[in-house]
Enzyme design. Sequence first.
Site, PDB file in Angstrom:
ATOM      1  N   ASP A  30      -6.636   1.039   2.986  1.00 16.54           N
ATOM      2  CA  ASP A  30      -7.347   1.481   3.396  1.00 16.54           C
ATOM      3  C   ASP A  30      -8.168   0.277   3.158  1.00 16.54           C
ATOM      4  O   ASP A  30      -8.493  -0.337   2.470  1.00 16.54           O
ATOM      5  CB  ASP A  30      -8.164   2.949   2.869  1.00 16.54           C
ATOM      6  CG  ASP A  30      -8.820   3.145   3.166  1.00 16.54           C
ATOM      7  OD1 ASP A  30      -9.574   4.526   3.573  1.00 16.54           O
ATOM      8  OD2 ASP A  30     -10.279   2.101   3.412  1.00 16.54           O
ATOM      9  N   HIS A 100      -5.425  11.832   8.914  1.00 19.58           N
ATOM     10  CA  HIS A 100      -4.417  11.153   7.462  1.00 19.58           C
ATOM     11  C   HIS A 100      -4.385  11.587   6.585  1.00 19.58           C
ATOM     12  O   HIS A 100      -5.246  12.034   6.341  1.00 19.58           O
ATOM     13  CB  HIS A 100      -4.837   9.761   8.242  1.00 19.58           C
ATOM     14  CG  HIS A 100      -6.345   9.480   8.023  1.00 19.58           C
ATOM     15  ND1 HIS A 100      -7.748  10.306   9.217  1.00 19.58           N
ATOM     16  CD2 HIS A 100      -7.328   9.633   7.193  1.00 19.58           C
ATOM     17  CE1 HIS A 100      -8.433  10.014   8.382  1.00 19.58           C
ATOM     18  NE2 HIS A 100      -9.240   9.665   7.412  1.00 19.58           N
TER      19      HIS A 100
HETATM   20  P1  AMP Z   1     -11.983   9.774   6.321  1.00 15.23           P
HETATM   21  O1  AMP Z   1     -13.295   9.607   6.175  1.00 15.23           O
HETATM   22  O2  AMP Z   1     -10.723  10.874   6.283  1.00 15.23           O
HETATM   23  O3  AMP Z   1     -11.647  10.292   7.681  1.00 15.23           O
HETATM   24  O4  AMP Z   1     -11.639   8.341   5.932  1.00 15.23           O
HETATM   25  C1  AMP Z   1     -11.157   7.445   6.968  1.00 15.23           C
HETATM   26  C2  AMP Z   1     -11.094   6.323   6.233  1.00 15.23           C
HETATM   27  O5  AMP Z   1     -10.412   5.184   7.177  1.00 15.23           O
HETATM   28  C3  AMP Z   1     -12.003   5.571   5.415  1.00 15.23           C
HETATM   29  O6  AMP Z   1     -11.611   5.869   4.046  1.00 15.23           O
HETATM   30  C4  AMP Z   1     -12.388   4.186   5.477  1.00 15.23           C
HETATM   31  O7  AMP Z   1     -12.826   3.147   4.861  1.00 15.23           O
HETATM   32  C5  AMP Z   1     -10.739   4.067   7.057  1.00 15.23           C
HETATM   33  N1  AMP Z   1     -10.799   2.638   7.538  1.00 15.23           N
HETATM   34  C6  AMP Z   1     -11.907   3.264   8.857  1.00 15.23           C
HETATM   35  N2  AMP Z   1     -11.499   1.683   9.222  1.00 15.23           N
HETATM   36  C7  AMP Z   1      -9.954   1.188   8.744  1.00 15.23           C
HETATM   37  C8  AMP Z   1      -9.458   0.178   9.219  1.00 15.23           C
HETATM   38  N3  AMP Z   1      -9.553  -0.411   9.950  1.00 15.23           N
HETATM   39  N4  AMP Z   1      -8.222  -0.099   8.585  1.00 15.23           N
HETATM   40  C9  AMP Z   1      -7.642   0.467   7.747  1.00 15.23           C
HETATM   41  N5  AMP Z   1      -8.804   1.437   6.916  1.00 15.23           N
HETATM   42  C10 AMP Z   1      -9.976   1.953   7.625  1.00 15.23           C
END
Ligand code: AMP
Length: 115
Positions: A30, A100
């Site tokens: 993440d 995810h």
């Molecule tokens: P959610 O709120 O469950 O949709 O979580 C989305 C997650 O994606 C968050 O913890 C973000 O920090 C993570 N995230 C967003 N963009 C990226 C990226 N480019 N690479 C890795 N993680 C990401």
Amino acid sequence: MEDCLFCKIVNKEIPSSIVYEDDEILAFKDINPAAPVHILVVTKKHLESIKNIKKEDEILIGRIFTVINNIAVEQGIADSGYRVVTNSGRDSGQEVKHLHFHIIGGKELGSKICK
Ligand code: AMP
Ligand code: ZN
């Protein structure tokens, strides 16, 4: 799917720090970790959230938990413990609309799972 961040990560159009990959599943760190270990495990197939899981996806979804277990062992948190979270829909605060599973660990997380 166009304009889906995690599809772009799956297709390597956007870089990520990959910790596991097979034909159907990708796991990467993440970008904004909530704990020392914070890894996202995604289906390569675009499914928006749990609500889009179909009967044909049952084996894939089951296999995700085998992958999670293996990652936890590799990351050294299998015995200390960790949390697996998947947000689904508006009230969960789901930001990325591609199924995810968060693996969060490496410190004591406390017992709260919501505000
Ligand atoms: P959610 O709120 O469950 O949709 O979580 C989305 C997650 O994606 C968050 O913890 C973000 O920090 C993570 N995230 C967003 N963009 C990226 C990226 N480019 N690479 C890795 N993680 C990401
Ligand atoms: Zn997607």
